[in-house]
Design an enzyme around this catalytic site. Sequence first.
Site, mmCIF file in Angstrom:
data_model
loop_
_atom_site.group_PDB
_atom_site.id
_atom_site.type_symbol
_atom_site.label_atom_id
_atom_site.label_comp_id
_atom_site.label_asym_id
_atom_site.label_seq_id
_atom_site.Cartn_x
_atom_site.Cartn_y
_atom_site.Cartn_z
ATOM 1 N N ASN A 152 0.797 -1.218 0.000
ATOM 2 C CA ASN A 152 0.000 0.000 0.000
ATOM 3 C C ASN A 152 0.835 1.276 0.000
ATOM 4 O OD1 ASN A 152 0.351 -1.392 2.609
ATOM 5 N ND2 ASN A 152 -0.376 0.524 3.488
ATOM 6 N N SER A 200 -11.367 -4.648 -0.605
ATOM 7 C CA SER A 200 -12.151 -3.596 0.046
ATOM 8 C C SER A 200 -12.684 -2.640 -1.002
ATOM 9 C CB SER A 200 -11.286 -2.836 1.056
ATOM 10 O OG SER A 200 -12.038 -1.883 1.762
ATOM 11 N N ALA A 201 -13.987 -2.353 -0.948
ATOM 12 C CA ALA A 201 -14.646 -1.580 -1.998
ATOM 13 C C ALA A 201 -14.105 -0.164 -2.132
ATOM 14 C CB ALA A 201 -16.152 -1.538 -1.734
ATOM 15 N N CYS A 323 -3.223 4.811 7.577
ATOM 16 C CA CYS A 323 -3.483 4.102 8.836
ATOM 17 C C CYS A 323 -2.342 4.284 9.829
ATOM 18 C CB CYS A 323 -3.699 2.614 8.564
ATOM 19 S SG CYS A 323 -5.115 2.274 7.508
#
EC number: 2.8.1.7
Length: 387
Positions: A152, A200-201, A323
């Site tokens: 990510n 994850s959408a 995050c």
Amino acid sequence: MERVYLDNNATTRLAPEALQAMLPFLTEEFGNPSSLHGQGRAPARALMAARRAVLELIGAEADSEILFTSGGTEADTTAIRSALAADPSRREIVTSTVEHAAVLALCDHLERQEGVTVHRIPVDGDGRLDIEAYRAALSPRVALVSLMWANNETGTVFPVEGLAELAHRAGALFHTDAVQAVGKVPIVLRGTEIDMLSLSAHKFHGPKGVGALWLRKGVPFQPLIRGGRQQRGHRAGTENIPGIVGLGRAAELALGGDHGAVRLLRDRLEQGILARVPKARVLGDPLDRLPNTSCVAFDFAEGEAIVMLLDRAGICVSSGAACASGAMEPSHVIRAMKVPFTAAHGAIRFSLSHWTTAAEIDRLLEVLPPIVDQLRALSPFGAEEVK
């Protein structure tokens, strides 16, 4: 001034088509898909249609299973917990040092509180997995390998198909956190040895709060959430039909995504930065990387300050993963790659989408260099160090 959004690995704009698909299920089509009466029929049909759309997006067999979840974190947790429950004699997990916190934090907990042995495979300076260390960690004691499809922060892509084959030779299940990969690179699970995949959408223009865990047919499974018989008993609780419908529509749209156009814009961004800013370096695998992701480290400049000054100029980026943002230390991914100290603190992630324009990239290239110069002038190393 119109805002330039270059933080699409944190979240993406909801596609208008996904919103329109969701609206009826927030109003007149409010029924429970488990109901036998007419009000439940449209939601039940929508649930099945979304399942088919997701299976098509990830190139999976029609008879494999899609388990809708609240997002990628729940999908990861479900996969890991299920694998450990499937064979209590196997009490080891193999993962990497650069996984998302959804995997690493759970592995830390399992190690500290439940006696599970966790093997964390290192990466090299480009974020590529140490394959020999991975081979050495595999044994008949390993219940599960959990390795991300794409990172990510840097966008580095792991060779998950081959890694899954090695896991199966040791008798272990293989899970991949593909949250950052789905919708950005072609994925074909059909014919691979991957057992479970998380998505994850909101990472590909769907709504937040909904994701999925794909299960290969025949994979042993234990539910994380128990109660009713929804989703064939794999996840209890009335389904989030509006969110699932939005996920399904986003999956349909992602199938037609132009990854090549996004890659060209990313390359324009990187080439422009390297030409305008001395002592800048692109982190991650130079070849096997997500087409939308660029992680650039600027020597002698503080990443958090770059983010804040760009924000004042109307440009949204991140230092490391959202995050993990807020800490003044470099992210665990940057540390695992052993990026030099002078650059690690200045790592910035730029992540594009198909809505990103060349004009937006040019705007960034106009604003960024003087910001880096300004911060380097304040550095204790001194601006002379970058010459």
